[in-house]
Design a protein around this motif. Structure first.
Motif, PDB file in Angstrom:
ATOM      1  N   PHE A  67      -4.017  -6.608  -0.387  1.00 27.06           N
ATOM      2  CA  PHE A  67      -4.541  -7.950  -0.126  1.00 27.06           C
ATOM      3  C   PHE A  67      -3.815  -8.533   1.086  1.00 27.06           C
ATOM      4  CE2 PHE A  67      -0.919  -8.140  -2.859  1.00 27.06           C
ATOM      5  CZ  PHE A  67      -0.154  -9.167  -2.346  1.00 27.06           C
ATOM      6  N   LEU A  68      -4.438  -9.509   1.663  1.00 29.11           N
ATOM      7  CA  LEU A  68      -3.797 -10.215   2.771  1.00 29.11           C
ATOM      8  C   LEU A  68      -3.071 -11.420   2.184  1.00 29.11           C
ATOM      9  CD1 LEU A  68      -6.648 -10.083   5.404  1.00 29.11           C
ATOM     10  CD2 LEU A  68      -4.488  -8.849   5.468  1.00 29.11           C
ATOM     11  N   PRO A  69      -1.813 -11.653   2.555  1.00 27.38           N
ATOM     12  CA  PRO A  69      -1.060 -12.776   1.990  1.00 27.38           C
ATOM     13  C   PRO A  69      -1.814 -14.098   2.111  1.00 27.38           C
ATOM     14  CG  PRO A  69       0.386 -11.385   3.294  1.00 27.38           C
ATOM     15  CD  PRO A  69      -0.987 -10.851   3.475  1.00 27.38           C
ATOM     16  N   GLU A 103       4.202 -14.025  11.232  1.00 28.12           N
ATOM     17  CA  GLU A 103       4.212 -15.487  11.213  1.00 28.12           C
ATOM     18  C   GLU A 103       5.624 -16.069  11.281  1.00 28.12           C
ATOM     19  OE1 GLU A 103       2.012 -16.416   7.708  1.00 28.12           O
ATOM     20  OE2 GLU A 103       0.226 -15.404   8.466  1.00 28.12           O
ATOM     21  N   ASN A 104       6.620 -15.209  11.310  1.00 29.80           N
ATOM     22  CA  ASN A 104       8.003 -15.681  11.345  1.00 29.80           C
ATOM     23  C   ASN A 104       8.383 -16.085  12.774  1.00 29.80           C
ATOM     24  OD1 ASN A 104      10.740 -16.097  11.180  1.00 29.80           O
ATOM     25  ND2 ASN A 104      11.083 -14.370   9.785  1.00 29.80           N
ATOM     26  N   ARG A 145      -0.081  -5.116  10.949  1.00 31.52           N
ATOM     27  CA  ARG A 145      -0.964  -5.803  10.001  1.00 31.52           C
ATOM     28  C   ARG A 145      -2.436  -5.430  10.248  1.00 31.52           C
ATOM     29  NH1 ARG A 145      -4.710  -9.439  11.029  1.00 31.52           N
ATOM     30  NH2 ARG A 145      -3.378 -10.627  12.439  1.00 31.52           N
ATOM     31  N   LEU A 198       0.986  -4.720   4.436  1.00 27.50           N
ATOM     32  CA  LEU A 198       0.233  -5.887   4.905  1.00 27.50           C
ATOM     33  C   LEU A 198       1.025  -7.174   4.680  1.00 27.50           C
ATOM     34  CD1 LEU A 198      -3.394  -5.106   3.682  1.00 27.50           C
ATOM     35  CD2 LEU A 198      -2.643  -5.371   6.039  1.00 27.50           C
ATOM     36  N   GLY A 199       1.635  -7.267   3.490  1.00 31.61           N
ATOM     37  CA  GLY A 199       2.369  -8.493   3.142  1.00 31.61           C
ATOM     38  C   GLY A 199       3.524  -8.735   4.081  1.00 31.61           C
ATOM     39  N   TYR A 200       4.372  -7.732   4.252  1.00 30.05           N
ATOM     40  CA  TYR A 200       5.559  -7.932   5.096  1.00 30.05           C
ATOM     41  C   TYR A 200       5.185  -8.032   6.569  1.00 30.05           C
ATOM     42  CZ  TYR A 200       8.845  -7.525   1.265  1.00 30.05           C
ATOM     43  OH  TYR A 200       9.560  -7.764   0.120  1.00 30.05           O
ATOM     44  N   SER A 240       2.481  -9.369   7.729  1.00 30.63           N
ATOM     45  CA  SER A 240       2.012 -10.753   7.921  1.00 30.63           C
ATOM     46  C   SER A 240       3.186 -11.717   7.971  1.00 30.63           C
ATOM     47  CB  SER A 240       1.084 -11.154   6.776  1.00 30.63           C
ATOM     48  OG  SER A 240      -0.039 -10.335   6.765  1.00 30.63           O
ATOM     49  N   GLU A 241       4.142 -11.473   7.065  1.00 34.19           N
ATOM     50  CA  GLU A 241       5.334 -12.325   7.038  1.00 34.19           C
ATOM     51  C   GLU A 241       6.038 -12.308   8.395  1.00 34.19           C
ATOM     52  OE1 GLU A 241       7.444 -13.603   3.743  1.00 34.19           O
ATOM     53  OE2 GLU A 241       5.404 -14.307   4.085  1.00 34.19           O
ATOM     54  N   MET A 250       8.194  -9.219  -2.599  1.00 34.01           N
ATOM     55  CA  MET A 250       7.299  -9.594  -1.502  1.00 34.01           C
ATOM     56  C   MET A 250       6.448 -10.815  -1.880  1.00 34.01           C
ATOM     57  SD  MET A 250       4.225  -7.484   0.236  1.00 34.01           S
ATOM     58  CE  MET A 250       3.173  -7.835  -1.138  1.00 34.01           C
ATOM     59  N   ARG A 276       7.243 -18.921   1.422  1.00 34.76           N
ATOM     60  CA  ARG A 276       6.860 -19.302   2.783  1.00 34.76           C
ATOM     61  C   ARG A 276       5.698 -20.295   2.761  1.00 34.76           C
ATOM     62  NH1 ARG A 276       7.678 -17.730   7.899  1.00 34.76           N
ATOM     63  NH2 ARG A 276       9.228 -16.232   7.258  1.00 34.76           N
ATOM     64  N   SER A 290       8.421 -13.877  -1.625  1.00 35.49           N
ATOM     65  CA  SER A 290       8.616 -14.259  -0.228  1.00 35.49           C
ATOM     66  C   SER A 290       7.375 -14.959   0.323  1.00 35.49           C
ATOM     67  CB  SER A 290       8.935 -12.992   0.581  1.00 35.49           C
ATOM     68  OG  SER A 290       8.906 -13.265   1.940  1.00 35.49           O
ATOM     69  N   ILE A 291       6.204 -14.392  -0.014  1.00 41.08           N
ATOM     70  CA  ILE A 291       4.937 -14.974   0.480  1.00 41.08           C
ATOM     71  C   ILE A 291       4.763 -16.392  -0.059  1.00 41.08           C
ATOM     72  CG2 ILE A 291       2.428 -14.786   0.263  1.00 41.08           C
ATOM     73  CD1 ILE A 291       2.800 -11.713   0.266  1.00 41.08           C
ATOM     74  N   MET A 313       2.305  -3.861   0.411  1.00 40.30           N
ATOM     75  CA  MET A 313       3.637  -4.163   0.944  1.00 40.30           C
ATOM     76  C   MET A 313       3.600  -4.193   2.473  1.00 40.30           C
ATOM     77  SD  MET A 313       5.544  -4.182  -1.856  1.00 40.30           S
ATOM     78  CE  MET A 313       7.214  -3.742  -1.484  1.00 40.30           C
ATOM     79  N   GLU A 367      -4.977  -3.389   7.868  1.00 46.89           N
ATOM     80  CA  GLU A 367      -6.286  -3.899   7.435  1.00 46.89           C
ATOM     81  C   GLU A 367      -7.365  -2.844   7.631  1.00 46.89           C
ATOM     82  OE1 GLU A 367      -7.482  -7.805   8.769  1.00 46.89           O
ATOM     83  OE2 GLU A 367      -5.414  -8.474   8.702  1.00 46.89           O
TER      84      GLU A 367
END
Lengths: 231, 456
Positions: A106-108, B257-258, B273, B249-251, B253-254, A18, A25, A21-22, B247, B277
């Motif tokens: 955390f937030l990316p 924004e995709n 997301r 939150l990360g994915y 967000s991904e 992950m 991007r 990936s972050i 994971m 939070e």
């Protein structure tokens, strides 16, 4: 920033995937990954990355121990990224020599901003020119460029601009700006700050009385808007 | 004076009262016994003097009137009159076995004691004669008590001194014993109070009450262990949830924004997301509130300016993205004035941000939020006022009484009054601050946090 090599260390392969990936991007293409402390040390010695994003809890040796080993010979920037978010863990990490400490979850976006800020601070782009709505600022030469003319910025103006630029798009409070130019005992210097801000605006704004780049946020502080965000 | 001191003060006063009451009752009983004793004898004491008034000379003999006779009969007494030489010159019911003439020594003897077992009373007549009244044997008891004057003075004074000494000694011993008990009990009672408040210090296990101290220490240790276990459990759970949540939150967000994804999918990723939070915030609040609850959160106080603190809190909320339906502003009531506080910057920022976010979360339709800092009632005050829906008067009363609002979960996490306000209260308490809730005019909620002014 895309040229910087980042070493990502976490014992959880899913997390590593992950993170990769972050960062990809966000434009970081040169990424190294390690799933243990010893592997991280080996990669650091071999590849000499520009920055390390380091987990704390790992099976062979923990992140603090890895960081201590690195700090014996290197000042490479390290951001600790860990589920251990207690204050004492943060303090231990920062005392050991981490440049920043971010607790999971955390937030990316926050991770990318922190990494960018550290890289910008440690590897300043000497040729970097910050584009504003009606001017640009040459950070290396401490000059504002407007209508083709280069106008020198004073040391205080440069300190202020750098602080605002590091937080571009965000409100920076009056106290934080005063602290930047006056140190810890900044109380009572608000009018001095206003004067410096006015001089800075005269150099970077087309119409200093109607600023579009260095904006006053009433009661709070100031916000620097870069060219793409300038209103 | 605390409750324990008050208790022992009352105990001492009541004990002294009991002693005084004891003496008063005893004195009263003593006189009562005297009264009853005197009442148990004949109705009126026989007076020889009075009797002598009823005996009168007539020529060479003596005559007694009816009253005198009645007096003798009522007391079963006999009488005789001796002339100066000791010879009986008149008699009435005089027992036969008694002599009719007495020497001076015999007169001196019976007038002090008995005449052949007959208790007698005597009265000197004006002509030198002696009137003797005899009563039945064992009807009177005669004492003779003679003391020298100085000895009697010492005896009386000594008796009073002994009485007072005893009184003082009793009071002293009671006070001493009470003090001793107080000294032994105070730490134990304080320990019980401390245990009830969850902040017990170990008691010294010595003295007669060592067992109680040991028991209390054991209870405190047990509670501490329980608290630590609970805190550890919460910390462990929140630790274990951090990585999976990263994971999520990360994915999310991904995906959000995709731009290659369909709009609906990105919207749904955005929802995941945002909810992630909220869980992140909840974990953080849960951790902090647990640590504050069990005093596991160290406070790092520094000198702070309340105005700048408010600016930072407001800026942080705006910088983290404030939806357009909200307007958030800050005003310093006295621009240029520094409001120095001694407190933990991170905790206070957390408190102010929680209060601002409280206004945001509970007014999803949007509202104006005004934050200000100044001086009110000789205290520094930070005010967060919104123009939202506010709270009912009963809800405000509950909050002002220090009781949390009941959870109003109605299916939406947005409506939960939970850890946010609890944290605010805990952080305020840790800084000796006071929170006041009120309705805004014309509608909305106003929260004021009063901080004590720093001296010097």
């Amino acid at each position: 920033m895309a040229n910087h090599t980042l070493l990502l260390v976490d014992d959880d392969r899913d997390v590593l995937e992950m993170l990769s990936s972050i960062f990809r991007r966000a434009g970081y293409t040169d990424l190294l990954t390690a799933t243990s402390g010893n592997e991280a040390l080996a990669l650091w010695r071999e590849k000499n990355p520009a920055m390390i994003v380091l987990d704390v809890t790992m099976p062979d040796r923990d992140g603090f121990s890895v960081l201590k080993e690195i700090r014996r010979t290197s000042r490479v920037p390290v951001l600790m990224l860990t589920a251990r978010g207690e204050a004492e863990d943060r303090i231990e990490g920062l005392e050991t020599g981490a440049d920043d400490y971010l607790a999971k979850p955390f937030l990316p976006k926050e991770l990318i901003l922190r990494v960018s800020a550290i890289l910008g601070r440690v590897y300043p782009d000497t040729q970097e020119v910050v584009a504003l709505a009606h001017a640009s600022v040459d950070l290396a030469n401490a000059e504002a460029i407007r209508d083709g003319k280069r106008i020198a910025l004073t040391a205080k103006e440069m300190q202020l601009f750098t602080k605002l630029y590091q937080n571009a798009g965000r409100i920076v409070t009056t106290g934080a700006l005063c602290q930047t130019i006056c140190g810890d005992y900044w109380q009572g210097y608000e009018s001095t700050l206003s004067t410096h801000i006015r001089h800075l605006r005269e150099k970077i704004e087309e119409n200093p009385s109607k600023p579009v780049s260095l904006i006053t946020v009433k009661g709070l502080g100031y916000r620097l808007m870069l060219k793409e965000n300038a209103r | 004076m605390n409750a324990i001191q008050r208790f022992f003060r009352r105990y001492i006063i009541s004990t002294v009262g009991i002693i005084l009451l004891f003496f008063c009752v005893n004195i009263a009983l003593f006189f009562a016994v005297l009264l009853v004793g005197s009442a148990s004898g004949s109705e009126s004491s026989f007076s020889v003097q009075v009797f002598s008034d009823h005996l009168s000379p007539q020529g060479s003999t003596w005559i007694i009137d009816d009253t005198g006779l009645r007096m003798l009969e009522e007391n079963q007494a006999w009488a005789m009159l001796l002339d100066p030489s000791g010879t009986v010159v008149w008699e009435h019911a005089l027992p036969e076995n008694l002599p009719r003439s007495y020497t001076s020594a015999e007169v001196a003897s019976f007038s002090r004691w008995y005449l052949e077992d007959y208790p007698v009373k005597v009265w000197g007549e004006p002509d030198g004669g002696l009137l003797v009244i005899g009563f039945p044997p064992r009807s009177w008891i005669k004492y003779y008590y003679a003391l020298e004057q100085p000895y009697l003075t010492v005896l009386c004074g000594g008796s009073v001194a002994v009485f007072l000494s005893n009184l003082l000694l009793v009071v002293f011993l009671i006070l001493r014993n009470t003090r001793k008990v107080e000294k032994a009990m105070t730490p134990i009672l304080q320990g019980i109070q401390d245990v009830s408040q969850g902040k017990a210090e170990p008691l010294q296990e010595r003295g007669e009450l060592a067992e109680i101290c040991t028991g209390l220490n054991r209870a405190a240790a047990y509670m501490r262990q329980k608290d630590n276990t609970r805190a550890e459990w919460i910390r462990g759970i929140s630790h274990d949830i951090r990585t999976p949540l990263s994971m999520v939150l990360g994915y999310a967000s991904e995906l959000e924004e995709n731009e290659s994804l369909p709009r609906d999918a990105r919207t749904q990723a955005g929802i995941i997301r945002r909810e992630g939070e909220k869980i992140k915030q909840l974990i953080s609040d849960l951790n902090l509130t647990t640590k504050l609850e069990y005093a596991l959160q160290p406070i790092h106080p520094t000198e702070l300016d309340l105005v700048e603190l408010c600016r930072q809190a407001v800026s942080e909320v705006i910088n983290n993205g404030l939806p357009v339906q909200y307007e958030l502003t800050f005003t310093a009531a006295q621009p240029g004035r520094v409001l120095w506080l001694h407190g933990d910057e991170n905790l206070l920022l957390r408190m102010l941000e929680n209060l601002i976010r409280n206004s945001i979360v509970h007014n999803p339709q949007g509202c104006k939020i005004r934050v200000s800092a100044g001086v009110e009632c000789e205290q520094y005050v930070c005010c967060i006022a919104d123009s939202g829906t506010g709270l009912s008067p009963s809800g405000i009363a509950l909050l002002n009484n220090g009781q949390g609002l009941p959870t109003t979960q109605n299916g939406s996490a947005d409506c939960e009054h939970g850890l946010g306000l609890k944290l605010v209260v805990q952080i305020a308490k840790a800084h000796n601050a006071r929170i006041q809730y009120a309705s805004s005019d014309p509608h909305g909620l106003t929260v004021k946090v009063f901080f004590p002014v720093q001296n010097g």
